[in-house]
Design an enzyme around this catalytic site. Structure first.
Site, PDB file in Angstrom:
ATOM      1  N   THR A 160     -11.333  26.395 -13.518  1.00 25.01           N
ATOM      2  CA  THR A 160     -10.717  27.236 -14.549  1.00 25.01           C
ATOM      3  C   THR A 160     -11.739  28.087 -15.286  1.00 25.01           C
ATOM      4  O   THR A 160     -11.355  28.962 -16.062  1.00 25.01           O
ATOM      5  CB  THR A 160      -9.974  26.356 -15.566  1.00 25.01           C
ATOM      6  N   LYS A 199     -19.718  21.021 -28.746  1.00 25.67           N
ATOM      7  CA  LYS A 199     -20.955  21.048 -27.956  1.00 25.67           C
ATOM      8  C   LYS A 199     -21.782  22.249 -28.423  1.00 25.67           C
ATOM      9  O   LYS A 199     -21.186  23.264 -28.744  1.00 25.67           O
ATOM     10  CB  LYS A 199     -20.623  21.204 -26.458  1.00 25.67           C
ATOM     11  N   GLU A 228     -21.180  17.788 -16.384  1.00 26.30           N
ATOM     12  CA  GLU A 228     -21.080  19.029 -17.158  1.00 26.30           C
ATOM     13  C   GLU A 228     -21.500  20.246 -16.344  1.00 26.30           C
ATOM     14  O   GLU A 228     -22.400  20.135 -15.517  1.00 26.30           O
ATOM     15  CB  GLU A 228     -22.035  18.947 -18.357  1.00 26.30           C
ATOM     16  N   ASP A 229     -20.857  21.397 -16.618  1.00 23.85           N
ATOM     17  CA  ASP A 229     -21.287  22.629 -15.958  1.00 23.85           C
ATOM     18  C   ASP A 229     -21.893  23.610 -16.953  1.00 23.85           C
ATOM     19  O   ASP A 229     -22.272  24.721 -16.562  1.00 23.85           O
ATOM     20  CB  ASP A 229     -20.099  23.313 -15.260  1.00 23.85           C
ATOM     21  N   ASP A 264     -16.508  16.579 -18.290  1.00 23.89           N
ATOM     22  CA  ASP A 264     -16.027  17.842 -18.833  1.00 23.89           C
ATOM     23  C   ASP A 264     -14.897  18.277 -17.881  1.00 23.89           C
ATOM     24  O   ASP A 264     -14.742  17.691 -16.798  1.00 23.89           O
ATOM     25  CB  ASP A 264     -17.181  18.852 -18.841  1.00 23.89           C
ATOM     26  N   LEU A 265     -14.106  19.255 -18.269  1.00 24.58           N
ATOM     27  CA  LEU A 265     -12.974  19.650 -17.415  1.00 24.58           C
ATOM     28  C   LEU A 265     -13.218  20.990 -16.683  1.00 24.58           C
ATOM     29  O   LEU A 265     -13.377  21.018 -15.460  1.00 24.58           O
ATOM     30  CB  LEU A 265     -11.702  19.739 -18.269  1.00 24.58           C
ATOM     31  N   ASP A 266     -13.266  22.067 -17.487  1.00 23.32           N
ATOM     32  CA  ASP A 266     -13.385  23.411 -16.894  1.00 23.32           C
ATOM     33  C   ASP A 266     -14.718  23.565 -16.156  1.00 23.32           C
ATOM     34  O   ASP A 266     -15.783  23.380 -16.744  1.00 23.32           O
ATOM     35  CB  ASP A 266     -13.318  24.479 -18.006  1.00 23.32           C
ATOM     36  N   LEU A 317     -20.770  31.058 -23.273  1.00 23.47           N
ATOM     37  CA  LEU A 317     -19.501  30.623 -23.887  1.00 23.47           C
ATOM     38  C   LEU A 317     -18.977  29.323 -23.273  1.00 23.47           C
ATOM     39  O   LEU A 317     -18.086  28.684 -23.827  1.00 23.47           O
ATOM     40  CB  LEU A 317     -18.423  31.700 -23.723  1.00 23.47           C
ATOM     41  N   LYS A 318     -19.514  28.945 -22.115  1.00 26.91           N
ATOM     42  CA  LYS A 318     -19.005  27.738 -21.451  1.00 26.91           C
ATOM     43  C   LYS A 318     -19.208  26.526 -22.354  1.00 26.91           C
ATOM     44  O   LYS A 318     -20.298  26.325 -22.904  1.00 26.91           O
ATOM     45  CB  LYS A 318     -19.720  27.531 -20.110  1.00 26.91           C
ATOM     46  N   GLY A 319     -18.159  25.731 -22.496  1.00 30.38           N
ATOM     47  CA  GLY A 319     -18.250  24.522 -23.312  1.00 30.38           C
ATOM     48  C   GLY A 319     -17.995  24.756 -24.791  1.00 30.38           C
ATOM     49  O   GLY A 319     -17.948  23.819 -25.577  1.00 30.38           O
ATOM     50  N   SER A 355     -13.695  17.508 -23.170  1.00 26.25           N
ATOM     51  CA  SER A 355     -13.653  18.959 -23.012  1.00 26.25           C
ATOM     52  C   SER A 355     -13.309  19.608 -24.340  1.00 26.25           C
ATOM     53  O   SER A 355     -12.510  19.065 -25.107  1.00 26.25           O
ATOM     54  CB  SER A 355     -12.577  19.328 -21.974  1.00 26.25           C
ATOM     55  N   ALA A 356     -13.878  20.793 -24.581  1.00 24.29           N
ATOM     56  CA  ALA A 356     -13.544  21.535 -25.806  1.00 24.29           C
ATOM     57  C   ALA A 356     -12.154  22.160 -25.706  1.00 24.29           C
ATOM     58  O   ALA A 356     -11.641  22.704 -26.672  1.00 24.29           O
ATOM     59  CB  ALA A 356     -14.580  22.630 -26.029  1.00 24.29           C
ATOM     60  N   SER A 411     -16.029  30.816 -29.548  1.00 27.02           N
ATOM     61  CA  SER A 411     -16.295  31.789 -28.482  1.00 27.02           C
ATOM     62  C   SER A 411     -15.972  33.189 -28.988  1.00 27.02           C
ATOM     63  O   SER A 411     -16.733  34.135 -28.761  1.00 27.02           O
ATOM     64  CB  SER A 411     -15.432  31.503 -27.241  1.00 27.02           C
ATOM     65  N   GLN A 450      -8.291  22.741 -25.685  1.00 22.10           N
ATOM     66  CA  GLN A 450      -7.034  22.185 -26.198  1.00 22.10           C
ATOM     67  C   GLN A 450      -5.972  22.175 -25.099  1.00 22.10           C
ATOM     68  O   GLN A 450      -4.913  21.581 -25.260  1.00 22.10           O
ATOM     69  CB  GLN A 450      -6.552  23.013 -27.388  1.00 22.10           C
ATOM     70  N   ASN A 451      -6.256  22.842 -23.997  1.00 19.17           N
ATOM     71  CA  ASN A 451      -5.317  22.858 -22.872  1.00 19.17           C
ATOM     72  C   ASN A 451      -5.559  21.721 -21.874  1.00 19.17           C
ATOM     73  O   ASN A 451      -4.867  21.651 -20.848  1.00 19.17           O
ATOM     74  CB  ASN A 451      -5.419  24.203 -22.130  1.00 19.17           C
TER      75      ASN A 451
HETATM   76  C1  G6P Z   1     -14.034  24.706 -22.420  1.00 19.72           C
HETATM   77  C2  G6P Z   1     -14.439  25.978 -21.702  1.00 19.72           C
HETATM   78  C3  G6P Z   1     -14.572  27.135 -22.655  1.00 19.72           C
HETATM   79  C4  G6P Z   1     -13.310  27.261 -23.507  1.00 19.72           C
HETATM   80  C5  G6P Z   1     -13.086  25.971 -24.287  1.00 19.72           C
HETATM   81  C6  G6P Z   1     -11.825  26.008 -25.138  1.00 19.72           C
HETATM   82  O1  G6P Z   1     -15.117  24.190 -23.070  1.00 19.72           O
HETATM   83  O2  G6P Z   1     -15.685  25.798 -21.030  1.00 19.72           O
HETATM   84  O3  G6P Z   1     -14.779  28.312 -21.911  1.00 19.72           O
HETATM   85  O4  G6P Z   1     -13.402  28.341 -24.405  1.00 19.72           O
HETATM   86  O5  G6P Z   1     -12.964  24.900 -23.358  1.00 19.72           O
HETATM   87  O6  G6P Z   1     -10.704  26.063 -24.288  1.00 19.72           O
HETATM   88  P1  G6P Z   1      -9.206  26.337 -24.747  1.00 19.72           P
HETATM   89  O7  G6P Z   1      -8.421  26.049 -23.494  1.00 19.72           O
HETATM   90  O8  G6P Z   1      -8.905  25.395 -25.863  1.00 19.72           O
HETATM   91  O9  G6P Z   1      -9.159  27.745 -25.178  1.00 19.72           O
HETATM   92 MG    MG Z   2     -17.153  23.239 -18.452  1.00 18.65          MG
END
Ligand code: G6P
Ligand code: MG
Length: 215
Positions: A16, A146, A170-171, A8-10, A43-45, A115-116, A51, A118-119
């Site tokens: 982040t 997820k 994963e966090d 996972d990323l964030d 909201l994580k993930g 990761s969910a 969200s 898009q960034n």
């Molecule tokens: C990750 C984060 C979420 C975030 C989602 C979408 O899963 O844990 O907190 O809402 O990505 O991220 P984005 O950058 O596309 O808004």
């Molecule tokens: Mg995460």
């Protein structure tokens, strides 16, 4: 024997998760919804638009905005988030991560991002670590986010390693559930709350030894 690693990323590779929290809190407060760290955990993930739906339900505002207005609110949150991200650089990579992915590369163990966000491609580029990942799942191509296992199954497919030979990091509670359902060994990176369903839980990658993990 572990043959592939899925991240996972964030909150796993980079800190982040706190920026997502601040951006959502700003938006929620602007539309008069209380927002705290405890609620933020759920909201994580979870994708941006899902969200927002959860936040609106939490604040009893679910029937107030049209679909177009919701898109604008989600865009506004992303603008706040991108603004917070503008200063991000390799110094923001979480402790132990760089050593870990460098070793994985030396051992020819393929790594993917699930990761969910898009960034994700932009962030990996800013951190200067995009060349360590041979695949990044495009979250917009998925039917379900997820805790559905689809994102991790897709990542395993992209690196061509069966799920039971992968390890996932994963966090989030939703992400650990997704890994469990995908049949992937789940390592929880614990920040705020506990991650009870993780197969193993650590506070950072500095606690992990890639050599023992790959055995
Ligand atoms: C990750 C984060 C979420 C975030 C989602 C979408 O899963 O844990 O907190 O809402 O990505 O991220 P984005 O950058 O596309 O808004
Ligand atoms: Mg995460």
């Amino acid at each position: 024997m572990v043959k592939g690693l899925i991240f996972d990323l964030d909150g796993v590779i980079v800190d982040t998760a706190g920026y997502h929290y601040l951006a959502w809190k700003k938006l929620a407060n602007e539309i008069e919804i209380d927002f705290d760290e405890k609620f933020n955990e759920s909201l994580k993930g979870i994708s941006r638009i899902e969200s927002l739906d959860k936040i609106l339900i939490h604040g009893h505002r679910q029937n107030i905005f049209s679909t177009d207005e919701k898109m604008l609110l989600a865009e506004r949150k992303n603008d706040y988030y991108l603004n917070l991200l503008s200063e991000i650089s390799p110094k923001d990579i979480l402790p132990g991560v760089l050593d870990f992915i460098q070793q994985a590369k030396e051992y020819n163990i393929p790594c993917a991002i699930a990761s969910a966000s898009q960034n994700a491609p932009t962030i990996l580029n800013k951190l200067d670590i995009d060349n360590y990942f041979i695949a990044i799942v495009d979250p917009t191509s998925l039917k379900k986010g997820k805790p559905d296992p689809e994102i991790f199954l897709r990542a395993a497919e992209l690196i061509d390693v069966p799920p039971h030979l992968c390890v996932g990091f994963e966090d989030s509670i939703a992400g650990i559930q997704a890994l469990n359902q995908a049949g992937i060994y789940a390592i929880g990176i614990v920040a705020e709350g506990p991650l009870p369903n993780a197969d193993k839980a650590v506070h950072s990658f500095t606690e992990l030894d890639i050599n023992s993990l790959l055995k």
